[in-house]
Design a protein around this motif. Structure first.
Motif, short mmCIF file in Angstrom:
data_model
loop_
_atom_site.label_atom_id
_atom_site.label_comp_id
_atom_site.label_asym_id
_atom_site.label_seq_id
_atom_site.Cartn_x
_atom_site.Cartn_y
_atom_site.Cartn_z
N VAL A 160 0.83 -1.20 0.00
CA VAL A 160 0.00 0.00 0.00
C VAL A 160 0.86 1.25 0.00
N MET A 161 1.91 1.26 0.82
CA MET A 161 2.74 2.46 0.95
C MET A 161 3.59 2.72 -0.29
N ARG A 162 3.81 1.70 -1.11
CA ARG A 162 4.52 1.94 -2.37
C ARG A 162 3.65 2.72 -3.35
N ARG A 163 2.35 2.44 -3.35
CA ARG A 163 1.42 3.14 -4.24
C ARG A 163 0.20 3.58 -3.42
N PRO A 164 0.36 4.54 -2.52
CA PRO A 164 -0.73 4.86 -1.59
C PRO A 164 -2.00 5.34 -2.27
N ALA A 165 -1.87 6.23 -3.24
CA ALA A 165 -3.07 6.74 -3.90
C ALA A 165 -3.73 5.66 -4.74
N LEU A 166 -2.95 4.88 -5.46
CA LEU A 166 -3.48 3.84 -6.33
C LEU A 166 -4.25 2.78 -5.55
N THR A 167 -3.79 2.44 -4.36
CA THR A 167 -4.46 1.41 -3.57
C THR A 167 -5.59 1.98 -2.72
N ALA A 168 -5.47 3.21 -2.26
CA ALA A 168 -6.48 3.76 -1.35
C ALA A 168 -7.71 4.26 -2.09
N LEU A 169 -7.54 4.84 -3.30
CA LEU A 169 -8.68 5.43 -3.99
C LEU A 169 -9.79 4.43 -4.31
N PRO A 170 -9.48 3.21 -4.81
CA PRO A 170 -10.57 2.25 -5.05
C PRO A 170 -11.33 1.89 -3.77
N VAL A 171 -10.60 1.75 -2.66
CA VAL A 171 -11.26 1.43 -1.39
C VAL A 171 -12.16 2.58 -0.97
N LEU A 172 -11.65 3.81 -1.08
CA LEU A 172 -12.47 4.97 -0.75
C LEU A 172 -13.71 5.05 -1.64
#
Length: 743
Positions: free
Chosen positions: A362-374
């Motif tokens: 997640v921390m390598r690609r924080p926006a890429l992984t967090a946005l779908p969850v959000l």
């Protein structure tokens, strides 16, 4: 403080356990009488206009109708000679009952409105005497005596608010027994899977038992001095079982981790208390703060959950902090006895590394992984745009409940629902002409079938020639008007009518009070809505302060509050989609209706508190590693690596405790159980697993920011770990893996 508790547990282990046993025995003896002190109802604000109207009616008119008998002729019409004879005999018997007053029936009132459209059913209205528990007992005696078959010519069913309470109490107990019958074995099985040894798996149930027994005793005491809802029992068992397991799981896991690292039993107890013990104390404080906010509401239904919720959190925490270290010290390495076949010695688990790898990904690609969850969570929250609120009524019961069948018959088969009438009270003398003029105005309002007064019956803006009036509605110093409507109870139109009646021009010099079920709904929503900003504000402020004292950062509390609101919005949105919009109603067996206001507030407070529980679990380990010199990313990854499996296991165990109430027959208990369980899983998986590491990566070093004066304040007053550095722990250690020999 935690070091001193640890020393007490080490030096006086057996004394602590003996005292704890005696205290639990005393609490058990006291708590055995808790059910006798608890009440149904409690959804109304005692200071509201509808409550004040009810008080005046109780004082001057013998009380509102709260018991409705629906009488059906076994063969033919209620006007037949046999049915009328039996009906009059039934009414005569009811009038002889010392626990009833204001008995009115179709046969003696000769009102066609008390007979169904097809002539096969008639209504008997009555008031059950007494208040609260006394009234419930009186209603039970009367309903047991008369519901069923009467003289082989009539069938009698009981409804009204007294009938609903009569059925809701026993149904609550049945739901509770079924939920615990399902939850306890499942939790024990999951504990065996998590820990891999019988002894470790049984210890959390000890804490849960202490918490539940302790709160039963508390409810007995509190119920002896103030009103407490019977539904507080449900929260006591679910939360007591869940938090007892949560806190014990954290303590046992840390203790076994220290033993596996080669620490002595005494040192393992000390380190467990200074780390996991501190976390439990802060976690309990945050959960208790969220639940304490329920006490700002005037409805004793909500306050009762505050009493039981805060009690169960504090008792579970105290038992964990005092009893658990004593147990661990006595057991020592025997905590690993009873090893299950799948927990093989020396084989490291993979649970921690999975969570650590997830955090690093997640921390390598924080926006890429967090946005779908959000995006998914925000989509789940979308039904909140159409949310509406209501209060509990007979529809929360199963369709075969007799009180619900009575309500359905009144709504579908009778011209106006007398049991759902608005009660307008003028608490001063009123002349006949102004009273009649007022009744005419009310009868002209849209949705009003008729207005009954002591001077006559009015409909469509005029007096009915066939309505002689009801002398019982008039007193020398007060008048009562019954506004009977043709509207669906608790509908938007019914709520609009309440406003119309309250704003109608009243006789000069009077200030009428409007009561009845629909008025109570309006007042309840206004009361809760008015106090809700205060409750949310208290939760936010206390949570912020506690997390600041815990972390020394002003950013961490803000990050936690924002993520909490996202997960709670998704949870309540899904519950709205299910229980208001009716999806899954066939599977779960409930009737769709507006979201129950009190239960939605309760679910928000409970879910918020429990999400902060896991926030503290995770943040405590991250901060511990950060304080030891790890950079922010490593501290987050390693912290989640150590706590991820504990949090996920604790979440599943606690969710099971709440999900068990999905089997309840009372629909708002289904809402509470399923909603709380879903909130726990969303928080543990989506928030802790993805959104927390993403947020921490995006925040970077600023995640631990605080202004200088606040840093100085935290250095002096904050609760931070002080003591020796932790013993090294194998990176892949898992709580259930046995790596030390069992003596």
């Amino acid at each position: 403080m935690f070091e001193r508790i640890a020393e007490l547990a080490i030096r006086r282990s057996r004394l602590v356990l003996i005292v704890a046993t005696l205290v639990v025995a005393l609490m058990g003896a006291l708590g055995a009488g808790a059910f006798g002190k608890l009440l149904g109802g409690g959804f109304d604000d005692p200071a509201s206009q509808s409550s004040r109207a009810r008080d005046v009616i109780d004082e001057k008119f013998g009380g509102e109708t709260n018991l409705v008998f629906l009488v059906r002729a076994a063969d033919g019409r209620v006007d037949s000679a046999a049915a009328e004879r039996s009906g009059r005999a039934l009414v005569a018997d009811l009038k002889e009952e010392r626990d009833l007053t204001n008995v009115v029936s179709y046969w003696d009132a000769e009102s066609p409105d008390l007979r169904s459209d097809d002539g096969r059913e008639a209504i008997v209205l009555a008031r059950v005497k007494g208040h609260d528990a006394e009234q419930q007992d009186n209603a039970k005696g009367v309903i047991d005596a008369y519901a069923g078959t009467y003289e082989d010519t009539l069938t009698v069913k009981a409804g009204g608010s007294a009938g609903v309470s009569y059925e809701m109490g026993p149904q609550t107990e049945e739901d509770l027994v079924l939920a615990e019958t399902i939850a306890v074995p499942l939790i024990l099985l999951l504990l065996l899977v998590v820990f891999g040894t019988v002894v470790s798996a049984l210890l959390p149930l000890v804490i849960a038992l202490i918490a539940i027994v302790g709160v039963f005793a508390e409810l007995y005491v509190v119920g002896s001095v103030t009103d407490v809802s019977v539904f507080a029992i449900n929260l006591t068992t679910a939360l007591g079982l869940g938090l007892g397991v949560d806190y014990a799981l954290l303590m046992i896991s840390r203790f076994r981790e220290q033993l596996a690292a080669g620490a002595s039993v005494e040192d393992a107890v000390r380190k467990t208390m200074s780390t996991a013990g501190r976390t439990v104390a802060f976690s309990a404080a945050t959960v208790a703060a969220a639940l304490a906010a329920l006490m700002v509401f005037p409805q004793y239904f909500l306050r009762s959950f505050g009493y039981s919720g805060v009690g169960v959190v504090l008792i579970a925490a105290l038992a964990t902090l005092f009893v658990m270290p004593a147990l661990l010290n006595v057991l020592g390495h025997r905590v690993n006895r009873g090893r299950m076949p799948w927990a093989k010695p020396g084989r490291a688990g993979t649970g921690t590394s999975v969570w650590g790898r997830l955090a690093r990904t997640v921390m390598r690609r924080p926006a890429l992984t967090a946005l779908p969850v959000l995006a998914v969570l925000l989509a789940a929250a979308r039904p909140l745009l159409g949310i509406t609120f209501g209060t509990a009524d007979e529809r929360v019961l199963p369709e075969d409940a007799q009180s619900r069948q009575v309500s359905t018959a009144l709504r579908e088969n009778f011209d106006g629902n007398d049991a759902a009438a608005l009660h307008v009270v003028i608490n001063k003398p009123v002349d006949q002409d102004p009273l009649a003029s007022y009744a005419v105005k009310l009868s002209a309002l849209e949705g009003v079938a008729r207005v009954e007064t002591s001077t006559g019956v009015y409909a469509d803006g005029r007096s009915e020639a066939t309505g002689p009036g009801n002398p019982a509605l008039g007193r020398p110093a007060a008048q009562q008007l019954n506004v009977v409507t043709s509207l669906t109870p608790k509908s938007d139109e019914a709520k609009d009518l309440v406003e119309g009646v309250r704003t109608a021009a009243a006789p000069s010099g009077t200030a009428p009070l409007v009561g009845g079920a629909d008025a109570e709904l309006v007042d309840s929503n206004d009361s809760i809505g008015g106090r809700l900003p205060l409750a949310i504000g208290l939760i936010a402020v206390t949570t912020f302060l506690l997390l600041f004292l815990f972390t020394g950062s002003v950013v961490q509390p803000l990050r936690a509050l924002v993520l909490n609101m996202v997960s709670l919005g998704a949870t309540i949105g899904v519950m709205t989609w299910i229980f208001q919009d009716g999806h899954l109603s066939g599977l779960l067996g409930f009737t769709p209706q507006p979201m129950e206001t009190s239960m939605t507030v309760l679910m928000f407070c409970v879910a918020f508190g429990l999400s902060m529980d896991y926030e503290v679990f995770v943040t405590s380990r991250i901060k511990e590693l950060h304080d030891l010199g790890e950079d922010n990313e490593s501290a987050v990854a390693d912290g989640l690596g150590h706590t991820g499996r504990i949090v996920s296991a604790a979440a599943v165990l606690l969710a099971v405790s709440f999900f068990a109430f999905g089997t309840a027959e009372i629909s708002f208990m289904q809402l509470f159980g399923l909603g709380s369980g879903l909130a726990i899983l969303i928080d543990a998986i989506a928030v802790r697993g993805v959104l927390v590491p993403a947020a921490m990566r995006l925040l970077g070093g600023s995640a631990w920011y605080a202004p200088g004066f606040l840093r100085a304040f935290h250095t002096r007053f904050g609760l931070s770990e002080r003591g020796p550095a932790p013993a090294p722990v194998p990176a892949a250690e898992s709580p259930r893996v046995e790596t030390t020999p069992v003596p």
